[in-house]
Design a protein around this motif. Structure first.
Motif, PDB file in Angstrom:
ATOM      1  N   GLU A  19      -8.857  -1.619   6.436  1.00 35.20           N
ATOM      2  CA  GLU A  19      -7.576  -1.616   5.703  1.00 35.20           C
ATOM      3  C   GLU A  19      -6.980  -0.225   5.580  1.00 35.20           C
ATOM      4  O   GLU A  19      -5.755  -0.040   5.641  1.00 35.20           O
ATOM      5  N   ALA A  20      -7.829   0.789   5.401  1.00 36.25           N
ATOM      6  CA  ALA A  20      -7.308   2.150   5.202  1.00 36.25           C
ATOM      7  C   ALA A  20      -6.680   2.711   6.471  1.00 36.25           C
ATOM      8  O   ALA A  20      -5.983   3.725   6.421  1.00 36.25           O
ATOM      9  N   VAL A  57      -4.283   1.514   8.297  1.00 34.43           N
ATOM     10  CA  VAL A  57      -2.835   1.312   8.408  1.00 34.43           C
ATOM     11  C   VAL A  57      -2.176   1.491   7.048  1.00 34.43           C
ATOM     12  O   VAL A  57      -2.540   0.822   6.078  1.00 34.43           O
ATOM     13  N   ALA A  58      -1.220   2.412   6.983  1.00 34.84           N
ATOM     14  CA  ALA A  58      -0.432   2.613   5.763  1.00 34.84           C
ATOM     15  C   ALA A  58      -1.301   2.930   4.540  1.00 34.84           C
ATOM     16  O   ALA A  58      -0.991   2.521   3.426  1.00 34.84           O
ATOM     17  N   GLY A  59      -2.357   3.692   4.764  1.00 31.55           N
ATOM     18  CA  GLY A  59      -3.186   4.235   3.684  1.00 31.55           C
ATOM     19  C   GLY A  59      -3.538   3.219   2.616  1.00 31.55           C
ATOM     20  O   GLY A  59      -4.184   2.203   2.893  1.00 31.55           O
ATOM     21  N   GLY A  60      -3.101   3.479   1.403  1.00 30.30           N
ATOM     22  CA  GLY A  60      -3.489   2.655   0.266  1.00 30.30           C
ATOM     23  C   GLY A  60      -2.789   1.314   0.172  1.00 30.30           C
ATOM     24  O   GLY A  60      -3.161   0.472  -0.649  1.00 30.30           O
ATOM     25  N   ILE A  61      -1.777   1.070   0.995  1.00 28.90           N
ATOM     26  CA  ILE A  61      -1.059  -0.214   0.901  1.00 28.90           C
ATOM     27  C   ILE A  61      -1.929  -1.304   1.535  1.00 28.90           C
ATOM     28  O   ILE A  61      -2.327  -1.170   2.690  1.00 28.90           O
ATOM     29  N   PRO A  62      -2.203  -2.368   0.805  1.00 30.50           N
ATOM     30  CA  PRO A  62      -3.051  -3.428   1.386  1.00 30.50           C
ATOM     31  C   PRO A  62      -2.266  -4.328   2.338  1.00 30.50           C
ATOM     32  O   PRO A  62      -2.146  -5.537   2.131  1.00 30.50           O
ATOM     33  N   VAL A  63      -1.750  -3.750   3.401  1.00 27.00           N
ATOM     34  CA  VAL A  63      -0.834  -4.505   4.267  1.00 27.00           C
ATOM     35  C   VAL A  63      -1.585  -5.372   5.264  1.00 27.00           C
ATOM     36  O   VAL A  63      -1.112  -6.452   5.636  1.00 27.00           O
TER      37      VAL A  63
HETATM   38 NA    NA Z   1      -3.726  -0.117   4.202  1.00 28.12          NA
END
Ligand code: NA
Ligand SMILES: NC(=O)c1ccc[n+]([C@@H]2O[C@H](COP(=O)([O-])OP(=O)(O)OC[C@H]3O[C@@H](n4cnc5c(N)ncnc54)[C@H](O)[C@@H]3O)[C@@H](O)[C@H]2O)c1
Ligand SMILES: N[C@@H](CCO)C(=O)O
Length: 434
Positions: free
Chosen positions: A127-128, A130-136
């Motif tokens: 998860e980390a 892509v887009a760091g902290g965003i759980p996308v």
């Molecule tokens: Na993420």
């Protein structure tokens, strides 16, 4: 139950953040995961890392971690392609689950890594990446699983967005802002990955696979960075009502999938055009749900650690033998719910907008100010309007700082008793939501 044993490879920005968050929030994390999560070994280049690693075995060789029979989950936070690939493949070979923040690794070697993980029956979570902290990744993979995804478009490089925002808002130079992004731990080890769009293409490759169900194909992504953008273009675009953002776009068409990252003009009234600094945002359009938007810090130590630790919790939940505990209904394990009280509104805190109708007499403002200050209520701003023709009253508008509701209730009662104040004081709560 015994804690799950974790080994971390790489104690840099994200490794340090992950270690700190696991330590600081250990009790809360265990309540969610159903088991404690204990870091037992860290591979670090520095013999004396800047974190308090008391009780953790340190090694300079990351293969010690992936070969350690005590370890259940390996967290790969070294970055890069070759060593990371070797470590992750070895960890999987040794039957360990893997969590990584390494988008280069997943975008380029993911197909091979996932095949190996399947054959060994272990999990690989990223998860980390892509887009760091965003759980996308979770949002697309789980929350949107009913949809045929039409397109994904996002600002997915924090360093690049930070550079563009600072250049546009403050007139700073490219080099100056890039140096700051490096100092803040946002940039890749080789920052050309950020500014030439390679990092964004890695992430878009991963998003496209998850959105459309296609193998990872980084080599097919069209990649253009931000280095050729000029302030003149940013300004012309602005005059036309647009912002220039570096965007990754993955779109399904009748002929195939568009997979491209490049600077893009976006109408300034779009939410995503107003995503600035190190923040990222990803829009996902599905046939059933329509457009959705996910926003948050795209890089940085603890925002990224947030996603790494969430993956650890996911893996730990799956490892539990009790299916009831795997995904707890209320996110925390049922036997770990706490009895924190819900506050009555009088104990809630916010800022306030107050509108007062006063007679046009001298000294009213001073009386109002003294009622507020006697209750410790600070005034953020005051606006006094002209006398209104019809009733001869003066509308007075105040914004307060944050304060408990009880104090505002008291103040309003006192204000309404002033003989120069007419009618009820209007109160609207203000949330700054910073
Ligand atoms: Na993420
Ligand atoms: N920094 C961020 O905001 C961010 C966000 C999301 C994802 N990522 C990804 O996370 C990963 C780590 O990034 P980072 O920013 O923490 O990088 P970093 O350079 O701060 O950390 C990497 C660490 O690994 C260590 N290392 C390198 N080779 C090693 C070896 N052979 N043995 C032991 N240690 C070794 C380095 O000394 C360094 O401390 C990368 O894949 C990056 O793309 C970073
Ligand atoms: N260098 C990356 C880190 C987060 O993936 C960025 O700036 O977005």
């Amino acid at each position: 139950m015994n804690p799950v044993k974790v080994g971390i490879c790489g104690l840099g920005t994200v490794g340090g953040g992950t270690f700190n968050v696991l330590k600081r929030n250990a009790a809360e994390i265990a309540r969610r995961a159903g088991r404690g999560i204990e870091v037992v070994q860290i591979a670090s280049r520095s013999a004396k890392p800047q974190y308090d690693t008391t009780g953790v075995a340190l090694t300079s060789d990351p293969f010690d971690v992936v070969n350690n029979p005590e370890i259940d989950i390996v967290v790969e936070l070294i970055g890069g392609y070759d060593l990371a690939r070797e470590l992750v493949m070895r960890a999987i070979e040794n039957g360990k689950h893997v969590v990584t923040a390494n988008k280069a690794l997943i975008a380029v070697h993911g197909n091979e890594i996932f095949a190996h993980a399947r054959s060994k029956g272990v999990m690989v979570a990223f998860e980390a990446s892509v887009a760091g902290g965003i759980p996308v990744i979770k949002a697309i993979r789980e929350g949107l699983s009913a949809n045929r995804i039409n397109w994904v478009a996002g600002i997915i490089n924090g360093t690049g967005n930070f550079i563009l925002s600072e250049m546009r808002e403050k007139g700073r130079t490219f080099e100056d802002v890039l140096a700051e992004a490096q100092a803040l731990g946002y940039a890749e080890a080789d920052p050309t990955f950020d500014v030439e769009g390679i990092d964004a293409a890695h992430k878009l490759t991963i998003l496209a696979s998850i959105a459309f169900g296609i193998p990872l194909q980084f080599d097919k992504a069209f990649t253009e960075g931000i280095t050729k953008l000029t302030i003149a273009d940013v300004n012309y675009a602005e005059q036309l009502g647009y912002r220039i953002k570096h965007l990754g776009v993955a779109r399904r068409t009748e002929q195939g999938i568009e997979l491209r990252v490049h600077p893009t003009l976006i109408p300034e009234e779009r939410l995503i055009a107003n995503v600035n600094g190190v923040m990222n945002a990803v829009m996902v359009n599905g046939d059933a749900v329509g457009s959705t938007l996910y926003y948050g810090a795209g890089a940085g130590q603890e925002p990224t650690a947030s996603a790494v630790v969430a993956d650890l919790v996911d893996v730990v939940r799956v490892l539990t033998s009790d299916p009831q505990n795997r995904v707890p209904h209320l996110a925390f394990q049922p036997d770990s719910l706490s009895d924190l009280p819900i506050l009555p509104i009088s104990d809630c805190e916010s800022a306030y907008y107050l509108r007062i109708q006063a007679k046009d007499h001298p000294g009213v403002l001073a009386q109002v100010a003294s009622i507020l200050s006697a209750r410790g209520i600070n005034i953020e701003s005051i606006m006094q309007k002209e006398v209104e023709e019809q009733d001869g009253l003066v509308p007075m508008i105040l914004l307060t700082h944050e304060v408990k509701e009880q104090k505002i209730d008291d103040a309003i009662t006192a204000l309404q008793q002033l003989k120069d104040i007419v009618g009820e004081v209007v109160r609207i709560r203000v949330e700054y939501l910073g």
